[in-house]
Design a protein around this motif. Structure first.
Motif, PDB file in Angstrom:
ATOM      1  N   LEU A  71       0.806  -1.223   0.000  1.00  0.00           N
ATOM      2  CA  LEU A  71       0.000   0.000   0.000  1.00  0.00           C
ATOM      3  C   LEU A  71       0.838   1.272   0.000  1.00  0.00           C
ATOM      4  N   LYS A  72       2.165   1.105   0.201  1.00  0.00           N
ATOM      5  CA  LYS A  72       3.018   2.285   0.346  1.00  0.00           C
ATOM      6  C   LYS A  72       3.882   2.493  -0.896  1.00  0.00           C
ATOM      7  N   PRO A  73       3.824   3.685  -1.488  1.00  0.00           N
ATOM      8  CA  PRO A  73       4.633   3.943  -2.682  1.00  0.00           C
ATOM      9  C   PRO A  73       6.121   4.038  -2.335  1.00  0.00           C
ATOM     10  N   TYR A  74       6.959   3.802  -3.315  1.00  0.00           N
ATOM     11  CA  TYR A  74       8.410   3.900  -3.110  1.00  0.00           C
ATOM     12  C   TYR A  74       8.820   5.320  -2.728  1.00  0.00           C
ATOM     13  N   ALA A  75       7.967   6.296  -3.054  1.00  0.00           N
ATOM     14  CA  ALA A  75       8.283   7.694  -2.748  1.00  0.00           C
ATOM     15  C   ALA A  75       8.582   7.907  -1.273  1.00  0.00           C
ATOM     16  N   LEU A  76       7.981   7.080  -0.394  1.00  0.00           N
ATOM     17  CA  LEU A  76       8.220   7.228   1.041  1.00  0.00           C
ATOM     18  C   LEU A  76       9.659   6.900   1.415  1.00  0.00           C
ATOM     19  N   GLN A  77      10.375   6.176   0.541  1.00  0.00           N
ATOM     20  CA  GLN A  77      11.770   5.838   0.814  1.00  0.00           C
ATOM     21  C   GLN A  77      12.738   6.770   0.085  1.00  0.00           C
ATOM     22  N   GLN A  78      12.215   7.603  -0.797  1.00  0.00           N
ATOM     23  CA  GLN A  78      13.078   8.492  -1.564  1.00  0.00           C
ATOM     24  C   GLN A  78      13.477   9.721  -0.757  1.00  0.00           C
ATOM     25  N   PRO A  79      14.709  10.215  -0.926  1.00  0.00           N
ATOM     26  CA  PRO A  79      15.060  11.516  -0.339  1.00  0.00           C
ATOM     27  C   PRO A  79      14.239  12.609  -1.017  1.00  0.00           C
ATOM     28  N   TRP A  80      14.047  13.715  -0.301  1.00  0.00           N
ATOM     29  CA  TRP A  80      13.132  14.756  -0.777  1.00  0.00           C
ATOM     30  C   TRP A  80      13.552  15.326  -2.132  1.00  0.00           C
ATOM     31  N   HIS A  81      14.877  15.399  -2.394  1.00  0.00           N
ATOM     32  CA  HIS A  81      15.310  16.000  -3.653  1.00  0.00           C
ATOM     33  C   HIS A  81      14.975  15.093  -4.845  1.00  0.00           C
ATOM     34  N   GLU A  82      14.925  13.766  -4.590  1.00  0.00           N
ATOM     35  CA  GLU A  82      14.501  12.858  -5.655  1.00  0.00           C
ATOM     36  C   GLU A  82      12.985  12.900  -5.843  1.00  0.00           C
ATOM     37  N   GLN A  83      12.273  12.955  -4.717  1.00  0.00           N
ATOM     38  CA  GLN A  83      10.817  12.935  -4.774  1.00  0.00           C
ATOM     39  C   GLN A  83      10.265  14.131  -5.553  1.00  0.00           C
ATOM     40  N   TYR A  84      10.909  15.276  -5.389  1.00  0.00           N
ATOM     41  CA  TYR A  84      10.451  16.481  -6.087  1.00  0.00           C
ATOM     42  C   TYR A  84      11.230  16.740  -7.383  1.00  0.00           C
ATOM     43  N   LEU A  85      12.000  15.713  -7.843  1.00  0.00           N
ATOM     44  CA  LEU A  85      12.734  15.758  -9.109  1.00  0.00           C
ATOM     45  C   LEU A  85      13.735  16.912  -9.185  1.00  0.00           C
ATOM     46  N   LEU A  86      14.220  17.356  -8.040  1.00  0.00           N
ATOM     47  CA  LEU A  86      15.173  18.470  -8.051  1.00  0.00           C
ATOM     48  C   LEU A  86      16.485  18.055  -8.712  1.00  0.00           C
ATOM     49  N   ASP A  87      16.887  16.796  -8.536  1.00  0.00           N
ATOM     50  CA  ASP A  87      18.112  16.333  -9.185  1.00  0.00           C
ATOM     51  C   ASP A  87      17.937  16.290 -10.703  1.00  0.00           C
TER      52      ASP A  87
ATOM     53  N   LEU B 278      18.922  18.715 -16.021  1.00  0.00           N
ATOM     54  CA  LEU B 278      18.435  19.279 -17.290  1.00  0.00           C
ATOM     55  C   LEU B 278      18.825  20.747 -17.426  1.00  0.00           C
ATOM     56  N   LEU B 279      18.818  21.455 -16.305  1.00  0.00           N
ATOM     57  CA  LEU B 279      19.236  22.858 -16.334  1.00  0.00           C
ATOM     58  C   LEU B 279      20.706  22.964 -16.713  1.00  0.00           C
ATOM     59  N   MET B 280      21.546  22.105 -16.124  1.00  0.00           N
ATOM     60  CA  MET B 280      22.978  22.123 -16.437  1.00  0.00           C
ATOM     61  C   MET B 280      23.221  21.748 -17.901  1.00  0.00           C
ATOM     62  N   VAL B 281      22.467  20.734 -18.384  1.00  0.00           N
ATOM     63  CA  VAL B 281      22.605  20.341 -19.791  1.00  0.00           C
ATOM     64  C   VAL B 281      22.209  21.491 -20.705  1.00  0.00           C
ATOM     65  N   THR B 282      21.084  22.152 -20.358  1.00  0.00           N
ATOM     66  CA  THR B 282      20.604  23.282 -21.174  1.00  0.00           C
ATOM     67  C   THR B 282      21.609  24.425 -21.172  1.00  0.00           C
ATOM     68  N   LEU B 283      22.082  24.793 -19.956  1.00  0.00           N
ATOM     69  CA  LEU B 283      23.050  25.888 -19.861  1.00  0.00           C
ATOM     70  C   LEU B 283      24.357  25.521 -20.562  1.00  0.00           C
ATOM     71  N   GLY B 284      24.790  24.244 -20.402  1.00  0.00           N
ATOM     72  CA  GLY B 284      26.016  23.790 -21.064  1.00  0.00           C
ATOM     73  C   GLY B 284      25.894  23.829 -22.582  1.00  0.00           C
ATOM     74  N   THR B 285      24.712  23.429 -23.070  1.00  0.00           N
ATOM     75  CA  THR B 285      24.471  23.452 -24.521  1.00  0.00           C
ATOM     76  C   THR B 285      24.482  24.877 -25.046  1.00  0.00           C
ATOM     77  N   LEU B 286      23.811  25.792 -24.297  1.00  0.00           N
ATOM     78  CA  LEU B 286      23.788  27.201 -24.715  1.00  0.00           C
ATOM     79  C   LEU B 286      25.194  27.796 -24.711  1.00  0.00           C
ATOM     80  N   TRP B 287      25.976  27.436 -23.660  1.00  0.00           N
ATOM     81  CA  TRP B 287      27.353  27.948 -23.564  1.00  0.00           C
ATOM     82  C   TRP B 287      28.186  27.428 -24.741  1.00  0.00           C
ATOM     83  N   LEU B 288      28.026  26.127 -25.070  1.00  0.00           N
ATOM     84  CA  LEU B 288      28.778  25.524 -26.168  1.00  0.00           C
ATOM     85  C   LEU B 288      28.373  26.141 -27.514  1.00  0.00           C
ATOM     86  N   CYS B 289      27.062  26.391 -27.698  1.00  0.00           N
ATOM     87  CA  CYS B 289      26.591  27.020 -28.945  1.00  0.00           C
ATOM     88  C   CYS B 289      27.159  28.426 -29.085  1.00  0.00           C
ATOM     89  N   ARG B 290      27.192  29.138 -27.965  1.00  0.00           N
ATOM     90  CA  ARG B 290      27.740  30.496 -27.994  1.00  0.00           C
ATOM     91  C   ARG B 290      29.209  30.473 -28.385  1.00  0.00           C
TER      92      ARG B 290
END
Length: 523
Positions: A471-487, A492-504
């Motif tokens: 009855l319990k989702p795996y989310a209860l065992q996840q750290p908060w940064h994983e649960q809220y997809l902060l990682d 994705l932010l780093m990839v986007t910024l890295g891509t923009l930097w490389l294009c520039r």
């Protein structure tokens, strides 16, 4: 066909056998008052269902000195604090209550009280006679209470699975539920699920404040955990809360705002409601004096009744004198000011059958402190309310009462006879409040199973299945940064910024190359 019938019959007999097999269940009650009443009711329901129930009960009187405990059919193991610790705990509790009743419910005062409860917990875990006795019983399940963090530590020390009871509405503690702050109000925000832009800003900021406060509250048990659990296997309170197999919540869809739940979260609001019995004759005689005008029931809870000031009593008495209804008021006669004459239409009593009076056909209004048990009983019987919230979850409960149009709220420190009387008359005379209360009662009563049936049904389910992991989702065992997809967002932010930097950089190289080519061509 015959084979199928045999299999069905065998399955039925097996389920009956499993259901009839008694489990050994420990319930833990350390806080007294309405918290004890709930655990007592749970214990009695489980005992009546055929389980062998034992309650670990703290019998100190620091919480409500006048509260009397009854004889029980289940076994009780009681304990007491050392006298000096009991006095210190009572001193902090009295100070907290007096501050709250004067509108000064400071968070720091509450933390100090929680520190004393942590010390109380250490004293219990230090009692080798009690703890060894509990270990030897080898319980199948422990029933803990969310307001009593010590009960979680007792279950952990015993190494047993546990289920938890939340005596308030959602938000008082973090159960690991999804909390979309766009429409789920944070505890103590005093918001509804209908939020405008600025409400959502407030709710978002309070979301972080809530977790900071929870951390401070949990830290009051740090010394207790260090003393009684070996290094390397010390529990974290926030993790223990999410370890509960089931969460029983003392609320109902008739009151609570609709919100996401997990499969192991079960509403059992109005668990305290019992079959209605005729009211004692002394109350019936008083009610009959007022004919069709009916009566108002006033019950402000054990704590408010014990600590309320004489000024408040006088203002309330004066307000009741302005009503045409009779007033039955649960108020200690010993607390009544000797120089104040009781209004002619008021009857004060030390005790009253609240559930039976709320079911009386001539009741017109319930004046309550907004405690969850009282609110659920009023909803059960379709009685509109005037709430005087003081502390804890009471203001939040009254926000929901007002949002559902079941009544209105009045601040204790702002009670004046004239305005209080007008509020009561408004709720009694405006038929919309009564209609909303009756509609809420229909919602509450229309569940296919009673609260007690849901309680024992789910307890039996996890006893048969060996827990509630399904009855319990795996989310209860996840750290908060994983649960809220902060990682993921950060990646994705780093990839986007890295891509923009490389294009520039590439555009810069190409620009310089083109400029160089033009210069060579001109030369």
């Amino acid at each position: 066909m015959a084979g199928q019938r045999v299999l069905l019959l065998a399955g039925f007999l097996l389920s009956e056998f499993l259901l009839s097999e008694a489990a050994k269940i420990l319930t833990v009650s350390s806080l007294g008052g309405s918290h004890y009443l709930l655990l007592d009711r749970v214990s009695q329901i489980l005992q009546d269902h055929g389980h062998n129930v034992t309650m670990l009960l703290y019998e100190g009187d620091y919480l409500v000195p006048t509260f009397k405990k009854k004889e029980n059919e289940y076994q009780v193991i009681s304990w007491l604090l050392p006298e000096d610790h009991e006095k210190e705990l009572k001193k902090h509790f009295d100070f907290y209550m007096k501050e709250a009743l004067h509108g000064r419910e400071a968070f720091g005062t509450y933390v100090k009280l929680m520190e004393q409860l942590g010390i109380q917990c250490s004293d219990l875990l230090r009692r080798s006679d009690i703890m060894e006795s509990l270990k030897n019983e080898n319980f199948d399940l422990v029933f803990v209470e969310a307001s009593d963090f010590c009960s979680f530590l007792v279950a952990e020390r015993l190494g047993k699975r546990f289920v938890s009871f939340l005596p308030t509405q959602f938000g008082a503690v973090d159960l690991g539920l999804p909390n979309p702050v766009s429409y789920v109000p944070v505890f103590h925000s005093l918001l509804t699920d209908h939020m405008d832009f600025w409400d959502r800003v407030k709710n978002f900021l309070l979301f972080f404040d809530f977790f900071l406060r929870q951390w401070q509250i949990h830290s009051t048990y740090d010394n207790t955990i260090k003393e009684h659990f070996p290094e390397g296997s010390r529990p974290v309170l926030s993790h223990l809360l999410k370890k509960a197999e089931l969460w029983f919540v003392n609320s109902d869809f008739a009151l609570e705002f609709a919100r996401p739940l997990l499969p192991n979260t079960i509403y059992v609001g109005s668990l305290m409601t019992r079959p209605v019995e005729p009211v004692p004759q002394e109350f019936e005689n008083f009610i009959s004096k007022f004919g069709d005008s009916g009566f108002v029931l006033v019950a402000l809870g054990s704590m408010v009744s014990t600590y309320q000031s004489q000024e408040v009593l006088m203002e309330m008495n004066s307000a009741f004198a302005r009503l045409s209804q009779g007033v039955i008021w649960k108020c200690q006669a010993s607390k009544w000011p000797k120089d104040v004459k009781l209004a002619a239409n008021v009857k004060i009593v030390d005790w009253l059958p609240q559930n039976d009076l709320l079911a009386h056909p001539r009741i017109r209004l319930f004046v309550s402190h907004g405690g969850m048990n009282s609110v659920m009983e009023a909803i059960q019987h379709g009685v509109p309310m005037v709430g005087i919230p003081v502390l804890g979850d009471q203001p939040e409960n009254m926000v929901r009462v007002e949002a559902k149009k079941l009544g209105v709220s009045v601040q204790l420190k702002q009670i004046k006879a004239e305005t209080f009387a007008l509020k009561m008359k408004e709720v009694m005379e405006d038929k919309r409040y009564k209609s909303a209360a009756v509609a809420a009662s229909i919602i509450r009563r229309s569940h296919p199973l009673t609260s007690a049936q849901r309680l024992v049904g789910w307890i039996d389910h996890i006893l048969q299945t060996g827990g509630a992991a399904h009855l319990k989702p795996y989310a209860l065992q996840q750290p908060w940064h994983e649960q809220y997809l902060l990682d993921v967002i950060l990646f994705l932010l780093m990839v986007t910024l890295g891509t923009l930097w490389l294009c520039r950089k590439l555009l810069g190289i190409m620009g310089r190359w083109l400029c160089g080519a033009r210069k060579l061509k001109k030369a």
